[in-house]
Design a protein around this motif. Structure first.
Motif, PDB file in Angstrom:
ATOM      1  N   UNK A 179       3.265 -30.329  40.359  1.00 26.91           N
ATOM      2  CA  UNK A 179       1.877 -30.605  40.006  1.00 26.91           C
ATOM      3  C   UNK A 179       1.029 -29.477  40.579  1.00 26.91           C
ATOM      4  N   UNK A 180       0.268 -28.812  39.725  1.00 27.28           N
ATOM      5  CA  UNK A 180      -0.489 -27.647  40.189  1.00 27.28           C
ATOM      6  C   UNK A 180      -1.830 -28.068  40.775  1.00 27.28           C
ATOM      7  N   UNK A 181      -2.351 -27.202  41.619  1.00 25.36           N
ATOM      8  CA  UNK A 181      -3.592 -27.486  42.345  1.00 25.36           C
ATOM      9  C   UNK A 181      -4.781 -27.600  41.390  1.00 25.36           C
ATOM     10  N   UNK A 182      -4.806 -26.776  40.343  1.00 28.00           N
ATOM     11  CA  UNK A 182      -5.946 -26.816  39.420  1.00 28.00           C
ATOM     12  C   UNK A 182      -6.067 -28.191  38.769  1.00 28.00           C
ATOM     13  N   UNK A 183      -4.948 -28.786  38.370  1.00 32.20           N
ATOM     14  CA  UNK A 183      -4.980 -30.125  37.769  1.00 32.20           C
ATOM     15  C   UNK A 183      -5.507 -31.150  38.763  1.00 32.20           C
ATOM     16  N   UNK A 184      -5.076 -31.039  40.012  1.00 31.90           N
ATOM     17  CA  UNK A 184      -5.577 -31.960  41.031  1.00 31.90           C
ATOM     18  C   UNK A 184      -7.069 -31.748  41.274  1.00 31.90           C
ATOM     19  N   UNK A 185      -7.518 -30.499  41.174  1.00 32.92           N
ATOM     20  CA  UNK A 185      -8.945 -30.230  41.353  1.00 32.92           C
ATOM     21  C   UNK A 185      -9.754 -30.851  40.226  1.00 32.92           C
ATOM     22  N   UNK A 186      -9.220 -30.785  38.993  1.00 30.65           N
ATOM     23  CA  UNK A 186      -9.906 -31.417  37.862  1.00 30.65           C
ATOM     24  C   UNK A 186      -9.991 -32.919  38.079  1.00 30.65           C
ATOM     25  N   UNK A 187      -8.887 -33.541  38.488  1.00 27.32           N
ATOM     26  CA  UNK A 187      -8.878 -34.989  38.725  1.00 27.32           C
ATOM     27  C   UNK A 187      -9.901 -35.360  39.790  1.00 27.32           C
TER      28      UNK A 187
ATOM     29  N   UNK B 118      -8.204 -34.991  46.127  1.00 28.51           N
ATOM     30  CA  UNK B 118      -9.259 -34.291  46.866  1.00 28.51           C
ATOM     31  C   UNK B 118      -8.751 -33.804  48.218  1.00 28.51           C
ATOM     32  N   UNK B 119      -7.924 -34.623  48.880  1.00 27.49           N
ATOM     33  CA  UNK B 119      -7.367 -34.231  50.172  1.00 27.49           C
ATOM     34  C   UNK B 119      -6.422 -33.040  50.022  1.00 27.49           C
ATOM     35  N   UNK B 120      -5.607 -33.065  48.960  1.00 30.77           N
ATOM     36  CA  UNK B 120      -4.659 -31.970  48.724  1.00 30.77           C
ATOM     37  C   UNK B 120      -5.405 -30.674  48.417  1.00 30.77           C
ATOM     38  N   UNK B 121      -6.438 -30.759  47.559  1.00 35.03           N
ATOM     39  CA  UNK B 121      -7.208 -29.572  47.183  1.00 35.03           C
ATOM     40  C   UNK B 121      -7.880 -28.965  48.410  1.00 35.03           C
ATOM     41  N   UNK B 122      -8.482 -29.812  49.241  1.00 35.71           N
ATOM     42  CA  UNK B 122      -9.144 -29.314  50.450  1.00 35.71           C
ATOM     43  C   UNK B 122      -8.147 -28.635  51.384  1.00 35.71           C
ATOM     44  N   UNK B 123      -6.955 -29.240  51.536  1.00 32.75           N
ATOM     45  CA  UNK B 123      -5.935 -28.644  52.401  1.00 32.75           C
ATOM     46  C   UNK B 123      -5.454 -27.310  51.837  1.00 32.75           C
TER      47      UNK B 123
ATOM     48  N   UNK C 216     -17.234 -24.108  59.625  1.00 39.49           N
ATOM     49  CA  UNK C 216     -16.694 -25.157  60.490  1.00 39.49           C
ATOM     50  C   UNK C 216     -15.495 -25.827  59.841  1.00 39.49           C
ATOM     51  N   UNK C 217     -15.559 -26.003  58.506  1.00 42.26           N
ATOM     52  CA  UNK C 217     -14.474 -26.669  57.790  1.00 42.26           C
ATOM     53  C   UNK C 217     -13.250 -25.773  57.652  1.00 42.26           C
ATOM     54  N   UNK C 218     -13.469 -24.461  57.528  1.00 43.42           N
ATOM     55  CA  UNK C 218     -12.359 -23.517  57.326  1.00 43.42           C
ATOM     56  C   UNK C 218     -12.496 -22.391  58.342  1.00 43.42           C
TER      57      UNK C 218
END
Length: 299
Positions: free
Chosen positions: A4-12, A72-77, A117-119
């Protein structure tokens, strides 16, 4: 289940945040058709329906809502990982960002602090503060990777993503006759020469377009000044009315240095947008900044 690619997770994740596949696609730098295709592929790989598709749009299924939180958690990580790797490679040269004056003075400093602060480990970001027209020119020329504009003008071949909303308000000196009125008609504002920014300013263009769209062409300016601070000072000194961002004058209104004047049956609400070249968002260190800016969005 397959990769599962990150872009698809970002869209979701963006569908859950924006409530729209079209808006989610824009957030991910994709067309609506491409975003829809990503969602269909993701459903096949997961083996669960994530969207309930209807004639007037799509909503997340219960399973889709849960999956969107995980996405959202995966994309942020993933974005933290990308930014960290970039920093480890020793990329220390500043990344150039151009911003309209309202964004540069009142919003961008907070966005930068939150994103760093986040990154941790993000490279330095060099800021150029100018008007919206020049921001577009700098990003289009490739001298600046990312821009923030406050004007409604066309961005040409650049990609534009809404990040926040801002309200423009009419202000006058406390002794001005308008300060004693509950409101003024839009027609009176239009025929009154205003203290305003120079041509190319997003604030000026937003006001002019709103007036013209309402059938009230604006009068020629009383004064044209290069910064919002200069406009505030001129109004407080008694020069005349102005229309400026509430961000710039909130403290002056609270302290009584300026008076806000309501416009009958009219509010000046504008979208603040990020702009960049290409279909995909810019470098990882700037994606973190974009995410913070989008989360600051207010109605």
């Amino acid at each position: 289940m397959g990769d599962i690619d990150i872009v698809s997770l970002k869209v979701l994740s963006a569908v859950a945040e924006t409530g729209s596949i079209a808006a989610a696609g824009r957030a991910a730098g994709l067309t609506q058709q491409a975003a829809s295709a990503r969602m269909r592929q993701l459903e096949v790989r997961i083996g669960l329906p994530l969207l309930q598709r209807m004639a007037r749009g799509s909503t997340l299924t219960p399973a889709g809502a849960v999956a969107a939180e995980w996405a959202a958690e995966v994309v942020e990580a993933a974005e933290r990982f990308s930014a960290g790797v970039t920093a480890l490679r020793g990329r220390h040269e500043p990344v150039s960002v151009a911003a309209s004056l309202t964004v540069a003075e009142y919003l961008l400093p907070g966005w930068l602090l939150t994103s760093r602060s986040a990154v941790p480990g993000l490279p330095a970001i060099s800021i150029t503060a100018t008007n919206s027209r020049q921001v577009l020119e700098l990003v289009a020329a490739g001298t600046h990777t990312l821009g923030f504009i406050e004007s409604p003008q066309d961005v040409g071949a650049l990609t534009a993503v809404p990040v926040a909303r801002d309200e423009l308000v009419v202000v006058v000196p406390p002794a001005h006759p308008w300060a004693r009125r509950a409101s003024i008609p839009l027609s009176q504002l239009a025929r009154t020469p205003l203290v305003t920014r120079e041509r190319g300013s997003g604030t000026r263009l937003s006001v002019e377009q709103t007036l013209e769209a309402s059938g009230h062409p604006p009068a020629p300016p009383l004064l044209e000044l290069p910064t919002t601070s200069a406009v505030r000072t001129a109004v407080a000194s008694g020069a005349g009315p102005a229309v400026v961002s509430i961000l710039a004058v909130r403290d002056d209104i609270a302290a009584g240095r300026l008076a806000r004047v309501r416009v009958r049956d009219q509010r000046f609400i504008r979208e603040l947008r990020a702009v960049y070249a290409g279909a995909e968002p810019p470098a990882p260190e700037l994606r973190a900044l974009l995410d913070v800016a989008r989360r600051s969005r207010t109605g």
